[in-house]
Design a protein around this motif. Structure first.
Motif, PDB file in Angstrom:
ATOM      1  N   LEU A  77       0.845  -1.617   0.159  1.00  0.00           N
ATOM      2  CA  LEU A  77       0.338  -0.088   0.361  1.00  0.00           C
ATOM      3  C   LEU A  77       1.079   1.438  -0.068  1.00  0.00           C
ATOM      4  O   LEU A  77       0.232   1.895  -0.637  1.00  0.00           O
ATOM      5  CB  LEU A  77      -0.771   0.107   1.300  1.00  0.00           C
ATOM      6  N   VAL A  78       1.974   1.776   0.748  1.00  0.00           N
ATOM      7  CA  VAL A  78       2.991   2.755   0.585  1.00  0.00           C
ATOM      8  C   VAL A  78       3.977   2.603  -0.516  1.00  0.00           C
ATOM      9  O   VAL A  78       3.674   3.797  -0.793  1.00  0.00           O
ATOM     10  CB  VAL A  78       3.835   2.445   1.681  1.00  0.00           C
ATOM     11  N   GLU A  79       4.460   1.759  -1.036  1.00  0.00           N
ATOM     12  CA  GLU A  79       5.122   1.437  -2.169  1.00  0.00           C
ATOM     13  C   GLU A  79       3.833   1.620  -3.224  1.00  0.00           C
ATOM     14  O   GLU A  79       4.274   2.223  -4.225  1.00  0.00           O
ATOM     15  CB  GLU A  79       5.867  -0.031  -1.917  1.00  0.00           C
ATOM     16  N   GLN A  80       3.538   1.220  -3.463  1.00  0.00           N
ATOM     17  CA  GLN A  80       2.757   1.020  -4.897  1.00  0.00           C
ATOM     18  C   GLN A  80       0.849   2.095  -5.175  1.00  0.00           C
ATOM     19  O   GLN A  80       1.541   2.191  -6.061  1.00  0.00           O
ATOM     20  CB  GLN A  80       2.579  -0.939  -5.214  1.00  0.00           C
ATOM     21  N   ASP A  81       1.036   2.086  -3.522  1.00  0.00           N
ATOM     22  CA  ASP A  81      -0.331   2.479  -4.006  1.00  0.00           C
ATOM     23  C   ASP A  81      -0.721   3.972  -3.273  1.00  0.00           C
ATOM     24  O   ASP A  81      -1.826   4.497  -3.334  1.00  0.00           O
ATOM     25  CB  ASP A  81      -1.688   1.767  -3.322  1.00  0.00           C
ATOM     26  N   GLY A  82       0.606   4.387  -3.313  1.00  0.00           N
ATOM     27  CA  GLY A  82       0.344   5.914  -2.511  1.00  0.00           C
ATOM     28  C   GLY A  82       0.029   6.073  -1.129  1.00  0.00           C
ATOM     29  O   GLY A  82       0.059   7.773  -1.212  1.00  0.00           O
ATOM     30  N   LEU A  83      -0.214   5.465  -0.634  1.00  0.00           N
ATOM     31  CA  LEU A  83      -0.157   5.510   1.225  1.00  0.00           C
ATOM     32  C   LEU A  83       0.787   6.073   1.829  1.00  0.00           C
ATOM     33  O   LEU A  83       1.932   5.642   1.411  1.00  0.00           O
ATOM     34  CB  LEU A  83      -1.397   4.537   1.869  1.00  0.00           C
ATOM     35  N   THR A  84       0.840   6.655   2.885  1.00  0.00           N
ATOM     36  CA  THR A  84       1.781   7.654   3.374  1.00  0.00           C
ATOM     37  C   THR A  84       1.925   6.412   5.335  1.00  0.00           C
ATOM     38  O   THR A  84       0.857   5.215   4.900  1.00  0.00           O
ATOM     39  CB  THR A  84       1.616   8.478   3.926  1.00  0.00           C
ATOM     40  N   THR A  85       2.928   6.506   4.689  1.00  0.00           N
ATOM     41  CA  THR A  85       2.828   5.446   6.789  1.00  0.00           C
ATOM     42  C   THR A  85       1.682   6.276   7.506  1.00  0.00           C
ATOM     43  O   THR A  85       1.266   4.692   8.129  1.00  0.00           O
ATOM     44  CB  THR A  85       4.462   5.790   7.217  1.00  0.00           C
ATOM     45  N   GLY A  86       1.926   7.825   8.145  1.00  0.00           N
ATOM     46  CA  GLY A  86       0.659   7.821   8.271  1.00  0.00           C
ATOM     47  C   GLY A  86      -1.113   7.043   8.627  1.00  0.00           C
ATOM     48  O   GLY A  86      -1.400   7.326   9.171  1.00  0.00           O
ATOM     49  N   GLN A  87      -1.117   7.012   7.285  1.00  0.00           N
ATOM     50  CA  GLN A  87      -2.776   6.577   7.026  1.00  0.00           C
ATOM     51  C   GLN A  87      -2.374   5.526   6.937  1.00  0.00           C
ATOM     52  O   GLN A  87      -3.615   5.082   7.388  1.00  0.00           O
ATOM     53  CB  GLN A  87      -2.883   6.748   5.719  1.00  0.00           C
ATOM     54  N   VAL A  88      -1.238   4.069   6.480  1.00  0.00           N
ATOM     55  CA  VAL A  88      -1.387   3.070   7.149  1.00  0.00           C
ATOM     56  C   VAL A  88      -1.709   3.147   8.757  1.00  0.00           C
ATOM     57  O   VAL A  88      -2.667   2.447   9.641  1.00  0.00           O
ATOM     58  CB  VAL A  88      -0.420   2.647   6.620  1.00  0.00           C
ATOM     59  N   ALA A  89      -0.652   4.112   9.745  1.00  0.00           N
ATOM     60  CA  ALA A  89      -1.361   3.823  11.019  1.00  0.00           C
ATOM     61  C   ALA A  89      -2.058   4.056  11.170  1.00  0.00           C
ATOM     62  O   ALA A  89      -2.598   3.683  12.383  1.00  0.00           O
ATOM     63  CB  ALA A  89       0.142   4.861  11.573  1.00  0.00           C
ATOM     64  N   GLY A  90      -3.352   5.577  11.036  1.00  0.00           N
ATOM     65  CA  GLY A  90      -4.249   5.934  10.657  1.00  0.00           C
ATOM     66  C   GLY A  90      -5.516   4.520  11.247  1.00  0.00           C
ATOM     67  O   GLY A  90      -6.841   4.016  11.432  1.00  0.00           O
ATOM     68  N   ALA A  91      -5.289   3.827   9.882  1.00  0.00           N
ATOM     69  CA  ALA A  91      -6.127   2.712   9.031  1.00  0.00           C
ATOM     70  C   ALA A  91      -6.341   1.667  10.535  1.00  0.00           C
ATOM     71  O   ALA A  91      -6.623   1.066  11.114  1.00  0.00           O
ATOM     72  CB  ALA A  91      -6.040   2.405   8.264  1.00  0.00           C
ATOM     73  N   VAL A  92      -4.587   1.699  10.339  1.00  0.00           N
ATOM     74  CA  VAL A  92      -4.369  -0.058  12.263  1.00  0.00           C
ATOM     75  C   VAL A  92      -6.031   0.747  13.540  1.00  0.00           C
ATOM     76  O   VAL A  92      -5.878  -0.143  13.406  1.00  0.00           O
ATOM     77  CB  VAL A  92      -2.961  -0.076  11.787  1.00  0.00           C
ATOM     78  N   GLY A  93      -5.178   2.109  13.551  1.00  0.00           N
ATOM     79  CA  GLY A  93      -5.689   2.168  14.792  1.00  0.00           C
ATOM     80  C   GLY A  93      -7.563   2.999  14.488  1.00  0.00           C
ATOM     81  O   GLY A  93      -7.723   2.106  15.317  1.00  0.00           O
ATOM     82  N   TYR A  94      -7.493   2.919  13.597  1.00  0.00           N
ATOM     83  CA  TYR A  94      -9.040   3.030  13.218  1.00  0.00           C
ATOM     84  C   TYR A  94      -9.734   1.319  13.580  1.00  0.00           C
ATOM     85  O   TYR A  94     -10.528   0.806  14.335  1.00  0.00           O
ATOM     86  CB  TYR A  94      -9.879   3.414  11.937  1.00  0.00           C
ATOM     87  N   LEU A  95      -9.278   0.487  13.366  1.00  0.00           N
ATOM     88  CA  LEU A  95      -9.309  -1.273  13.739  1.00  0.00           C
ATOM     89  C   LEU A  95      -9.419  -1.335  14.648  1.00  0.00           C
ATOM     90  O   LEU A  95     -10.580  -2.279  15.599  1.00  0.00           O
ATOM     91  CB  LEU A  95      -8.724  -1.981  12.469  1.00  0.00           C
ATOM     92  N   VAL A  96      -8.252  -1.077  15.067  1.00  0.00           N
ATOM     93  CA  VAL A  96      -8.528  -1.704  16.308  1.00  0.00           C
ATOM     94  C   VAL A  96      -8.431  -0.755  17.628  1.00  0.00           C
ATOM     95  O   VAL A  96      -9.352  -1.791  18.512  1.00  0.00           O
ATOM     96  CB  VAL A  96      -6.516  -1.595  16.934  1.00  0.00           C
ATOM     97  N   THR A  97      -8.748   0.727  17.653  1.00  0.00           N
ATOM     98  CA  THR A  97      -9.424   1.017  19.309  1.00  0.00           C
ATOM     99  C   THR A  97     -11.084   1.246  18.070  1.00  0.00           C
ATOM    100  O   THR A  97     -11.945   2.095  19.220  1.00  0.00           O
ATOM    101  CB  THR A  97      -8.873   2.512  19.034  1.00  0.00           C
ATOM    102  N   GLY A  98     -11.278   1.372  17.397  1.00  0.00           N
ATOM    103  CA  GLY A  98     -12.542   1.757  16.908  1.00  0.00           C
ATOM    104  C   GLY A  98     -13.373   0.773  16.023  1.00  0.00           C
ATOM    105  O   GLY A  98     -14.325  -0.070  17.022  1.00  0.00           O
ATOM    106  N   LEU A  99     -12.961  -0.203  15.298  1.00  0.00           N
ATOM    107  CA  LEU A  99     -14.125  -1.486  14.924  1.00  0.00           C
ATOM    108  C   LEU A  99     -13.980  -2.778  15.901  1.00  0.00           C
ATOM    109  O   LEU A  99     -14.851  -3.188  15.267  1.00  0.00           O
ATOM    110  CB  LEU A  99     -13.500  -1.423  13.191  1.00  0.00           C
ATOM    111  N   ARG A 100     -12.302  -3.222  15.894  1.00  0.00           N
ATOM    112  CA  ARG A 100     -12.789  -4.209  17.101  1.00  0.00           C
ATOM    113  C   ARG A 100     -13.841  -4.066  18.283  1.00  0.00           C
ATOM    114  O   ARG A 100     -13.929  -5.436  18.203  1.00  0.00           O
ATOM    115  CB  ARG A 100     -11.567  -4.334  17.006  1.00  0.00           C
ATOM    116  N   PRO A 101     -13.179  -3.266  19.346  1.00  0.00           N
ATOM    117  CA  PRO A 101     -14.303  -3.348  19.940  1.00  0.00           C
ATOM    118  C   PRO A 101     -15.692  -3.229  20.118  1.00  0.00           C
ATOM    119  O   PRO A 101     -16.393  -3.963  20.219  1.00  0.00           O
ATOM    120  CB  PRO A 101     -14.074  -1.622  20.462  1.00  0.00           C
TER     121      PRO A 101
END
Length: 575
Positions: A270-294
């Protein structure tokens, strides 16, 4: 079973609380701002601050997130008053509807030998009304918060990283589809659990009420097997329901674990080929862990049980609260113009195999008669009171009011024509005036004063501080005798032409009892007194002595001369 009746019932009982619901929704939206913005702000903190070596900028974005968290906390704090205003009145509203529906059904079950257990069913269903209040409060408090966080996380993820959001959304949608597909099975199985719990109460109530017959017939093992069978049936229903809960495993895999693993595994691409930044990936993980998962975990764990219980219990209450189905001939229910009571060859037993409490009893009570019913304990005096009011339909013979069988009377008209005051006085939370005018809400102040004076309630009224004094739940400081005086004044004030007192003066001293009974007799109409003292029989025009092999009807003097049993009762009472 669908959720539609449950939804209709809940919507009907929440009607009128729109303001509280709107405020609850508004503050919930404020509470959902931090989960919605968390991933976006985290991405900006990483991409614009910490990665380029500008920690101050990164901290500023995190400070913005902290400010939103404080705003969300304010939203949480402001939610609770509106939550209470939404949920707390629900219990009283539901209990009122439950009791009204149960009373209609008890009347409608005339002649059913299992009707003796109906009280236990009402008790169970009333507990279910309290459960609805608790379940709805928990759902609005906890699940609203977590599900709002899950929805906010998905919206934030869609804004932050559309491609991962599409993948995650597809997996979550599949998980929710699996959960929804299994929900119908869980609802049906949990409904069976609830119904078996009610049957346990009803079965036990029938056995307890007939415990003398059970012991007399040495039927304890059979009674134990009967209750045990009901308990075993509920246990099997609970096991079946527990097996249906295994659906949580695929739901958690599809809704939580698979999306998170996929995002972490695809992060380099996602970072190398699809143009996402490291912060966007981290933010996406944060959404999954702190919002969606609970939110998903809560949905399949607490939510699966909580919402399921809410739907099933509301559905059960909807059945109880519904108006009884019209029966053939219901439209032809009759009214009465006179109020003489006749029992014609009445036989009543509490179960098909029990010895009859009343056997081939015939009785004529002309309108305006003052009758006292006496007899040794266990001869069916209170049963007779219930039979004469239609609360205990006989298995044989019939009871008429004004020559019309009680079963053919309009039930509302019957209840307004006959007032039964039992030994256990019912005094509810409210003002003293509300308790007194319960059977006649349009009574004037002068009429209330007359009733209070007639039965001797003035001292209690003065002690409480007047008719507008509030009586707390349970009766507060009212003694048992004062509670009986309140119900006697209520009966005096009612417009019912027939009044039946089932040992309703047992907590009064003789002078107070004499005053109350005399007042009710002089008020006019028919008065039937299940006697607690011999003085009640001495005041009556007619006395019915319940005794084997046949009841005797006469005056106090004639029975005293002709019946050794009555003479023995008189001597016992006077001693």
């Amino acid at each position: 079973m669908t959720a539609a009746p449950a939804v209709r019932l809940l919507r009907g009982h929440l009607r009128g609380r729109g303001r509280a619901l709107r405020r609850l929704a508004a503050w919930s939206a404020v509470e959902g701002l931090p989960p919605f913005a968390s991933g976006l702000l985290l991405a900006r903190a990483i991409d614009d601050g910490f990665l380029p070596g500008r920690p101050a900028t990164g901290l500023a974005w995190l400070a913005a997130l902290a400010a939103l968290q404080a705003l969300g906390a304010l939203g949480t704090r402001r939610i609770y008053p509106w939550l209470a205003e939404t949920v707390e009145p629900l219990r009283d509203s539901l209990v009122g509807a439950v009791v009204a529906g149960a009373v209609h059904r008890t009347i409608d079950r005339a002649g059913d030998p299992l009707a003796a257990g109906a009280g236990a069913g009402v008790s169970q269903v009333t507990e279910q009304a309290e459960a609805v209040r608790a379940l709805l409060g928990t759902a609005l408090r906890n699940m609203r918060q977590m599900l709002a966080a899950g929805i906010a996380a998905m919206l934030g993820l869609a804004l932050l990283a559309p491609l991962p959001a599409l993948v995650v959304g597809g997996s979550v949608a599949l998980a929710l589809a699996v959960f929804a597909g299994a929900l119908g099975v869980q609802v049906r199985r949990y409904r069976v659990v609830v119904r078996h719990a009610e049957r346990i109460g009803e079965t036990a109530a029938v056995i307890v009420q007939g415990v003398r017959d059970v012991v007399a017939c040495a039927a304890e093992p059979r009674a134990a097997r009967t209750v045990g069978a009901a308990v075993d049936a509920q246990a099997e229903a609970l096991r079946s329901f527990a097996r249906s809960r295994l659906v949580r495993i695929p739901v958690l895999v599809l809704g939580v674990h698979l999306p998170l693993l996929a995002l972490l595994a695809l992060a380099p691409r996602l970072v190398e080929q699809d143009g996402l930044t490291t912060g966007q990936v981290a933010g996406a993980v944060g959404y999954l862990v702190t919002g969606l998962r609970p939110a998903i975990v809560l949905l399949v764990d607490a939510g699966g049980t909580l919402l399921l219980s809410l739907v099933v219990v509301l559905g059960r209450l909807a059945e109880v609260c519904a108006e009884p189905a019209a029966t053939p001939g219901a439209a032809a229910r009759l009214d009465v113009t006179s109020y003489g009571i006749e029992a014609e060859h009445v036989t009543f037993a509490y179960s098909p195999d029990a010895e009859p409490v009343l056997s081939d009893l015939s009785l004529h009570v002309p309108e305006g008669t003052h009758l006292a019913v006496v007899g040794p304990s266990g001869t069916g005096k209170s049963t007779l009171a219930n039979v004469l009011t239609g609360l205990a339909p006989p298995q044989g013979g019939r009871v008429t009011l004004g020559k019309v069988p009680l079963a053919d009377l309009d039930q509302t008209r019957l209840r307004s024509a006959v007032t039964l005051i039992p030994q256990e006085s019912y005094v509810f939370a409210g003002t003293l005036r509300e308790n007194l005018v319960y059977l006649r809400p349009d009574a004037t102040a002068a009429e209330v004063d007359e009733a209070v004076h007639a039965v001797g309630l003035e001292e209690t009224v003065q002690r409480l501080g007047g008719h507008d004094a509030r009586i707390p739940p349970g009766g507060g400081t009212l003694s048992q005798g004062e509670r009986q005086l309140v119900t006697l004044a209520r009966a005096y004030l009612s417009a019912a032409p027939v009044t039946i007192l089932d040992e309703a003066t047992c907590h009064l001293h003789p002078a107070a009892e004499a005053r109350a009974e005399t007042a009710l007799a002089e008020r006019g109409g028919t008065l039937i007194v299940i006697a607690h003292r011999i003085s009640s029989a001495e005041r009556a025009q007619q006395v019915l002595l319940l005794d084997d092999p046949a009841p005797l009807l006469g005056t106090h003097d004639s029975l005293l001369a002709d019946s050794p049993l009555y003479a023995e009762l008189v001597g016992h009472w006077r001693t």
